[in-house]
Design an enzyme around this catalytic site. Structure first.
Site, PDB file in Angstrom:
ATOM      1  CB  THR A 161      15.400  22.633 -20.756  1.00  0.00           C
ATOM      2  OG1 THR A 161      16.032  23.843 -21.143  1.00  0.00           O
ATOM      3  CG2 THR A 161      15.553  21.604 -21.876  1.00  0.00           C
ATOM      4  CG  HIS A 162      15.991  24.692 -16.778  1.00  0.00           C
ATOM      5  ND1 HIS A 162      16.573  24.168 -15.640  1.00  0.00           N
ATOM      6  CD2 HIS A 162      16.820  24.366 -17.797  1.00  0.00           C
ATOM      7  CE1 HIS A 162      17.714  23.576 -15.959  1.00  0.00           C
ATOM      8  NE2 HIS A 162      17.888  23.668 -17.268  1.00  0.00           N
ATOM      9  CE  LYS A 289     -11.121  30.183 -14.531  1.00  0.00           C
ATOM     10  NZ  LYS A 289     -10.953  30.014 -13.100  1.00  0.00           N
ATOM     11  CD  GLU A 296      -7.649  22.065 -12.656  1.00  0.00           C
ATOM     12  OE1 GLU A 296      -7.131  23.025 -12.080  1.00  0.00           O
ATOM     13  OE2 GLU A 296      -8.852  22.031 -12.933  1.00  0.00           O
ATOM     14  CD  GLN A 328      -9.966  -8.533   6.688  1.00  0.00           C
ATOM     15  OE1 GLN A 328     -10.058  -9.745   6.815  1.00  0.00           O
ATOM     16  NE2 GLN A 328     -10.668  -7.679   7.403  1.00  0.00           N
TER      17      GLN A 328
HETATM   18  N1  ARG Z   1     -10.232 -11.789   4.777  1.00  0.00           N
HETATM   19  C1  ARG Z   1      -8.923 -12.319   4.960  1.00  0.00           C
HETATM   20  C2  ARG Z   1      -7.891 -11.517   4.189  1.00  0.00           C
HETATM   21  O1  ARG Z   1      -8.263 -10.811   3.331  1.00  0.00           O
HETATM   22  C3  ARG Z   1      -8.871 -13.738   4.500  1.00  0.00           C
HETATM   23  C4  ARG Z   1      -7.890 -14.562   5.228  1.00  0.00           C
HETATM   24  C5  ARG Z   1      -8.256 -14.622   6.666  1.00  0.00           C
HETATM   25  N2  ARG Z   1      -7.497 -15.593   7.373  1.00  0.00           N
HETATM   26  C6  ARG Z   1      -7.518 -15.705   8.679  1.00  0.00           C
HETATM   27  N3  ARG Z   1      -6.805 -16.614   9.192  1.00  0.00           N
HETATM   28  N4  ARG Z   1      -8.217 -14.889   9.430  1.00  0.00           N
HETATM   29  O2  ARG Z   1      -6.715 -11.566   4.449  1.00  0.00           O
END
Ligand code: ARG
Length: 464
Positions: A161-162, A289, A296, A328
């Site tokens: 611990t610690h 080494k 890591e 998107q």
């Molecule tokens: N490529 C767009 C996304 O991933 C799909 C939907 C796009 N819709 C629009 N009305 N431009 O969100």
């Protein structure tokens, strides 16, 4: 991938000018969302079948669409489909290629849907597969840790611990602690699946559609458990993706904790374990080494996945209903989180059986730092001394031990009795490391017997 506007937009009816080149490069997503192609095609096939069933398209159109989509899938898998950034995203690329292949019928596929419900559906189908894959990988990691714990059920190491030596524990118990973390992660993933596996298709752009669609039919075809209740929510909601990423971030946090321990234990100062050469690298300047790069890197990647979670939360924060293009940008962090967890779990699964334990070094370290001081305290309590007084007596004994460079087990009986007359020669068996771990013999304790019982329970759960 095409550089720019060599494909005609599917939405350009009301536009008089061509899209600015920078805008096109900035707004495309096909470079990263093309990986959704199989799920996009699956969703389109279910949609086409449903449209024919309710009489919106003819059976002939449906058959052409299905055949065309099948061929497009083969093209993609043969790396024989030209992804065009001019066509913006995976959806419009596939739809445009479909129409090129099958003509008029291809233009009917998008009836009664929008890219907004389409992308939400694709992402849920994709994530459902990822959840299942990660649950399987967690299972593999857990079973390797359990197997390892079985071999190490009697191996004694210092518990900390610690980061200070606290009490002796068994290495098997320590490994089972990691296993517990992944057991809960697996539960969390499976729970998240329930909210992922709900179908937005049919919600169209935001309000639903005027066609007589049958959402339950597409739901069944796609293996969803339910349909979304509210179209506005369904096209804009990404909380299922945030939830998934939060579980990924937690898995990475657990992975980084155990990586940190592996790194410390593999250092010459600790020297508790030896990592396989195949998971380490050397130094370009220092010939001696052998660096623990894999743990890591895993520890470092945890930061990126936490970043992915923060990116998604921030992306969603303040978004008004319904769909906004912000969404998107959910894909890169989501994909990164899923990919990172996947590769890190694979690496850990492969590395676990190859780690060599240096039991003699662990034992030696457990003998330092007065790790059985609590056992002596408990011994005095059993002889009728109140806990607080016993604590003080042992504290004084430890101070004497530090001054004289002796562990408690190395004190003569006379030396021990200077601190309490209650101490008799039965004390030596409780001052041993084996006596100390064996004494913690209850559910959740470190005794080898309990570790074996925990292993049996964990195995039964894994097999169920
Ligand atoms: N490529 C767009 C996304 O991933 C799909 C939907 C796009 N819709 C629009 N009305 N431009 O969100």
């Amino acid at each position: 991938m095409s550089s720019q506007q060599d494909d005609k937009k599917l939405w350009d009816g009301r536009f008089a000018e061509r899209t600015n080149v920078l805008v096109e490069a900035f707004s495309e997503s096909v470079s990263f969302d093309q990986r959704l192609y199989a799920h996009d095609i699956l969703g389109s096939m279910a949609h086409a079948k449903m449209l024919a069933e309710v009489g919106v398209i003819t059976d002939t159109d449906r058959d052409n669409i299905l055949k065309g989509l099948e061929q497009i899938q083969l093209d993609i898998e043969r790396d024989d489909l030209f992804w065009s950034t001019g066509l913006e995203d995976v959806h419009m690329n596939i739809e445009a290629r479909l129409t090129e292949r099958i003509g008029e019928a291809g233009k009917k596929l998008h009836t009664g849907r929008s890219r907004n419900d389409q992308i939400a559906t694709d992402m849920r189908l994709y994530l459902r597969d990822k959840v299942d894959r990660i649950v399987t990988l967690l299972k593999t990691v857990r079973s390797r840790l359990i197997d390892r714990a079985e071999t190490e059920a009697d191996t004694i190491m210092p518990g900390f611990t610690h980061m200070q030596v606290a009490q002796p524990v068994t290495f098997g118990h320590h490994l089972m602690a990691w296993q517990e973390m992944f057991r809960r992660d697996s539960e969390r993933m499976q729970d998240c699946r329930k909210r992922v596996n709900v179908m937005p298709l049919g919600c169209a752009a935001l309000a639903g559609t005027s066609y007589p669609i049958n959402r339950h039919m597409t739901m069944k075809l796609l293996g969803f458990e339910a349909v979304t209740e509210n179209s506005l929510d369904a096209v804009s909601d990404r909380d299922f993706a945030i939830e998934f990423t939060s579980v990924c971030a937690l898995i990475m946090t657990h992975l980084s904790r155990l990586s940190e321990e592996i790194i410390i234990w593999a250092s010459p100062q600790f020297d508790f374990i030896e990592l396989p050469d195949s998971f380490c690298t050397g130094s370009s300047i220092m010939p001696q080494k052998k660096n623990p790069d894999v743990p890591e890197l895993i520890r470092g990647r945890a930061g990126r996945v936490t970043g992915d979670l923060v990116a998604l939360l921030t992306l969603m924060k303040s978004q008004p209903l319904a769909y906004n293009r912000d969404n998107q940008s959910d894909k890169e962090p989501l994909f990164n989180a899923a990919d990172t967890v996947e590769i890190c779990l694979l690496l850990l699964a492969d590395m676990t059986p190859l780690i060599k334990t240096k039991a003699d070094h662990m034992r030696k370290a457990a003998l330092c730092g007065f790790s059985t001081a609590t056992d002596l305290t408990d011994y005095l309590v059993r002889k009728g001394i109140p806990f607080r007084d016993a604590h003080k007596i042992v504290g004084k004994s430890v101070a004497y031990g530090i001054k004289n460079n002796k562990d408690l087990s190395e004190f003569s009986l006379d030396e021990l009795q200077q601190f309490s007359q209650q101490i008799t020669d039965d004390v030596y068996q409780i001052l041993t490391l084996e006596g100390s771990v064996a004494a913690r013999n209850h559910i959740g304790g470190t005794a080898p017997e309990q570790v074996r019982a925990a292993i049996r329970r964990a195995r039964a759960e894994l097999d169920s």
